[in-house]
Design a protein around this motif. Structure first.
Motif, PDB file in Angstrom:
ATOM      1  N   GLY A   1       0.822  -1.196   0.000  1.00 18.70           N
ATOM      2  CA  GLY A   1       0.000   0.000   0.000  1.00 18.70           C
ATOM      3  C   GLY A   1       0.857   1.246   0.000  1.00 18.70           C
ATOM      4  N   GLN A   2       0.277   2.350   0.445  1.00 18.06           N
ATOM      5  CA  GLN A   2       0.940   3.644   0.450  1.00 18.06           C
ATOM      6  C   GLN A   2       0.430   4.420   1.654  1.00 18.06           C
ATOM      7  OE1 GLN A   2      -0.502   5.129  -3.408  1.00 18.06           O
ATOM      8  NE2 GLN A   2      -1.867   6.493  -2.287  1.00 18.06           N
ATOM      9  N   LEU A   3       0.744   5.713   1.715  1.00 16.77           N
ATOM     10  CA  LEU A   3       0.308   6.551   2.826  1.00 16.77           C
ATOM     11  C   LEU A   3      -1.193   6.433   3.044  1.00 16.77           C
ATOM     12  CD1 LEU A   3       0.686   8.832   4.922  1.00 16.77           C
ATOM     13  CD2 LEU A   3       0.410  10.462   3.038  1.00 16.77           C
TER      14      LEU A   3
ATOM     15  N   THR B   1       6.081  -0.471  12.844  1.00 16.62           N
ATOM     16  CA  THR B   1       6.709   0.090  11.650  1.00 16.62           C
ATOM     17  C   THR B   1       6.502  -0.837  10.461  1.00 16.62           C
ATOM     18  OG1 THR B   1       8.863  -0.928  12.151  1.00 16.62           O
ATOM     19  CG2 THR B   1       8.478   1.314  12.981  1.00 16.62           C
ATOM     20  N   LEU B   2       6.367  -0.230   9.288  1.00 13.49           N
ATOM     21  CA  LEU B   2       6.274  -0.945   8.015  1.00 13.49           C
ATOM     22  C   LEU B   2       7.449  -0.492   7.172  1.00 13.49           C
ATOM     23  CD1 LEU B   2       2.442  -0.381   7.324  1.00 13.49           C
ATOM     24  CD2 LEU B   2       3.512  -2.389   8.402  1.00 13.49           C
ATOM     25  N   ASN B   3       8.333  -1.418   6.856  1.00 12.11           N
ATOM     26  CA  ASN B   3       9.553  -1.082   6.117  1.00 12.11           C
ATOM     27  C   ASN B   3      10.336   0.014   6.838  1.00 12.11           C
ATOM     28  OD1 ASN B   3      11.469  -1.130   4.065  1.00 12.11           O
ATOM     29  ND2 ASN B   3      10.324   0.295   2.764  1.00 12.11           N
ATOM     30  N   GLY B   4      10.343  -0.058   8.181  1.00 14.64           N
ATOM     31  CA  GLY B   4      11.107   0.894   8.970  1.00 14.64           C
ATOM     32  C   GLY B   4      10.423   2.231   9.194  1.00 14.64           C
ATOM     33  N   ILE B   5       9.237   2.431   8.627  1.00 18.52           N
ATOM     34  CA  ILE B   5       8.507   3.695   8.749  1.00 18.52           C
ATOM     35  C   ILE B   5       7.389   3.538   9.782  1.00 18.52           C
ATOM     36  CG2 ILE B   5       7.174   5.449   7.535  1.00 18.52           C
ATOM     37  CD1 ILE B   5      10.089   5.154   6.602  1.00 18.52           C
ATOM     38  N   PRO B   6       7.374   4.377  10.830  1.00 18.62           N
ATOM     39  CA  PRO B   6       6.296   4.286  11.816  1.00 18.62           C
ATOM     40  C   PRO B   6       4.930   4.489  11.167  1.00 18.62           C
ATOM     41  CG  PRO B   6       8.073   5.680  12.632  1.00 18.62           C
ATOM     42  CD  PRO B   6       8.366   5.418  11.184  1.00 18.62           C
ATOM     43  N   VAL B   7       3.959   3.692  11.580  1.00 14.76           N
ATOM     44  CA  VAL B   7       2.604   3.870  11.059  1.00 14.76           C
ATOM     45  C   VAL B   7       2.070   5.210  11.555  1.00 14.76           C
ATOM     46  CG1 VAL B   7       2.208   1.394  10.951  1.00 14.76           C
ATOM     47  CG2 VAL B   7       1.536   2.661  13.020  1.00 14.76           C
ATOM     48  N   SER B   8       1.129   5.770  10.816  1.00 14.34           N
ATOM     49  CA  SER B   8       0.591   7.072  11.204  1.00 14.34           C
ATOM     50  C   SER B   8      -0.434   6.959  12.320  1.00 14.34           C
ATOM     51  CB  SER B   8      -0.035   7.769   9.987  1.00 14.34           C
ATOM     52  OG  SER B   8      -1.102   6.992   9.453  1.00 14.34           O
ATOM     53  N   ASN B   9      -1.013   5.760  12.490  1.00 17.47           N
ATOM     54  CA  ASN B   9      -2.036   5.604  13.514  1.00 17.47           C
ATOM     55  C   ASN B   9      -2.237   4.125  13.833  1.00 17.47           C
ATOM     56  OD1 ASN B   9      -3.966   6.449  15.336  1.00 17.47           O
ATOM     57  ND2 ASN B   9      -5.621   6.522  13.822  1.00 17.47           N
TER      58      ASN B   9
ATOM     59  N   SER C   1       4.019   7.527   5.502  1.00 18.34           N
ATOM     60  CA  SER C   1       4.503   7.951   4.191  1.00 18.34           C
ATOM     61  C   SER C   1       5.900   7.416   3.941  1.00 18.34           C
ATOM     62  CB  SER C   1       4.507   9.471   4.104  1.00 18.34           C
ATOM     63  OG  SER C   1       5.020   9.902   2.869  1.00 18.34           O
ATOM     64  N   SER C   2       6.123   6.859   2.754  1.00 20.32           N
ATOM     65  CA  SER C   2       7.443   6.314   2.429  1.00 20.32           C
ATOM     66  C   SER C   2       7.622   6.222   0.931  1.00 20.32           C
ATOM     67  CB  SER C   2       7.608   4.920   3.047  1.00 20.32           C
ATOM     68  OG  SER C   2       8.839   4.343   2.665  1.00 20.32           O
ATOM     69  N   SER C   3       8.872   6.182   0.506  1.00 23.02           N
ATOM     70  CA  SER C   3       9.172   5.890  -0.893  1.00 23.02           C
ATOM     71  C   SER C   3       8.965   4.401  -1.127  1.00 23.02           C
ATOM     72  CB  SER C   3      10.604   6.297  -1.220  1.00 23.02           C
ATOM     73  OG  SER C   3      11.505   5.663  -0.327  1.00 23.02           O
ATOM     74  N   PRO C   4       8.844   3.974  -2.398  1.00 22.05           N
ATOM     75  CA  PRO C   4       8.596   2.556  -2.680  1.00 22.05           C
ATOM     76  C   PRO C   4       9.693   1.652  -2.127  1.00 22.05           C
ATOM     77  CG  PRO C   4       8.241   3.904  -4.636  1.00 22.05           C
ATOM     78  CD  PRO C   4       8.868   4.799  -3.619  1.00 22.05           C
TER      79      PRO C   4
ATOM     80  N   ASP D   1       4.077   0.758  -2.259  1.00 22.54           N
ATOM     81  CA  ASP D   1       3.911   0.985  -3.685  1.00 22.54           C
ATOM     82  C   ASP D   1       4.285   2.423  -4.039  1.00 22.54           C
ATOM     83  OD1 ASP D   1       2.951  -1.568  -4.362  1.00 22.54           O
ATOM     84  OD2 ASP D   1       0.943  -1.049  -3.659  1.00 22.54           O
ATOM     85  N   VAL D   2       4.445   2.649  -5.333  1.00 25.49           N
ATOM     86  CA  VAL D   2       4.626   4.017  -5.818  1.00 25.49           C
ATOM     87  C   VAL D   2       3.365   4.800  -5.468  1.00 25.49           C
ATOM     88  CG1 VAL D   2       4.953   5.477  -7.843  1.00 25.49           C
ATOM     89  CG2 VAL D   2       6.133   3.268  -7.671  1.00 25.49           C
ATOM     90  N   PRO D   3       3.500   5.929  -4.767  1.00 23.21           N
ATOM     91  CA  PRO D   3       2.308   6.679  -4.356  1.00 23.21           C
ATOM     92  C   PRO D   3       1.449   7.085  -5.550  1.00 23.21           C
ATOM     93  CG  PRO D   3       4.261   7.509  -3.252  1.00 23.21           C
ATOM     94  CD  PRO D   3       4.733   6.567  -4.307  1.00 23.21           C
TER      95      PRO D   3
END
Length: 239
Positions: free
Chosen positions: A153-155, A177-185, A200-203, A227-229
């Motif tokens: 998915g994406q942001l 975290t998903l791929n090292g990025i903290p979830v927003s909620n 939010s993250s790059s692919p 995914d690509v946003p």
């Protein structure tokens, strides 16, 4: 040779000016005595009461008594540093733990990845002294993620994480975290289901990692794809 009447456990280094040894356990408790060195020529070198056995350190409590990778473990006792100034290592079940705080009566560590079952705790100080405890901590089966829906998915993507023991002995997740990025909620959590919104993250592809308030870590390797946003390229107004 001997230290205060107790046979030396091991000789690490020897020369005419320096001998390094490992002291053995003193079954009689603490006390001072002479240092005795025996050469292979039969010669004996004796020092006046130069060595003192300190009272053996003990572990009085370990909390929690069960855990897994990352669990924050509190070790309390007496003389935990064994006469040293600080610690060189703590192992639980043979696995290195990360020392977070330490003094002579209190140690806080993050458990390593040990084998399931009762575990021996070995506390080693900077002098090499050891305080050993059996039976106060056991590793349990680690939590696991069995299903991610969706797995990409994406942001803002709503993601359901299914599994067992997702909280790893804790009662709430502190970070996901998903791929090292903290979830927003984090919108819902239990030991078998956690619902989050992706940050939010790059692919890219990466791990799903859940850290609970007990410090435990539950991880699914390469379980998530960013995914690509989506991108709005044009807006057309139809009259």
């Amino acid at each position: 040779g001997s230290l205060a009447g107790i046979q030396i456990k091991q000789i690490l280094y020897e020369s005419n000016t320096l001998v390094r040894v490992v002291a053995d356990e003193n079954p009689y408790g603490n006390g001072s005595g002479a240092v005795l060195l025996n050469a292979d020529s039969g010669a004996t070198v004796t020092g006046a009461p130069l060595f003192t056995y300190l009272e053996q350190g003990i572990v009085t409590s370990v909390s929690p008594p069960l855990g897994q990778l990352g669990t924050l473990v509190t070790i309390e006792g007496e003389r935990l540093l064994g006469g040293g100034a600080n610690l060189s290592s703590v192992t639980i079940g043979g696995s290195n733990a990360t020392v977070l705080q330490a003094n002579d009566t209190y140690i806080l560590v993050s458990a390593g990845n040990g084998r399931v079952g009762n575990s021996t705790i070995v506390i080693t100080s900077n002098t090499g002294s050891q305080v050993v405890n059996d039976g106060k901590f056991a590793f349990v089966n680690a939590g696991n993620v069995s299903l991610l829906s969706p797995s990409r998915g994406q942001l803002g993507t709503f993601v359901s994480i299914h599994g067992k023991k997702l909280l790893g002995g804790g009662n709430a997740p502190t970070t996901v975290t998903l791929n090292g990025i903290p979830v927003s909620n984090i919108t819902y959590f239990s030991d078998s289901l956690i619902r989050v919104s992706a940050g939010s993250s790059s692919p890219g592809v990466g791990d799903v990692t859940i850290v609970s308030n007990s410090g435990s870590i539950v991880r699914l390797t390469n379980g998530w794809i960013y995914d690509v946003p989506s991108n709005i390229t044009d807006v057309c107004v139809i009259a």
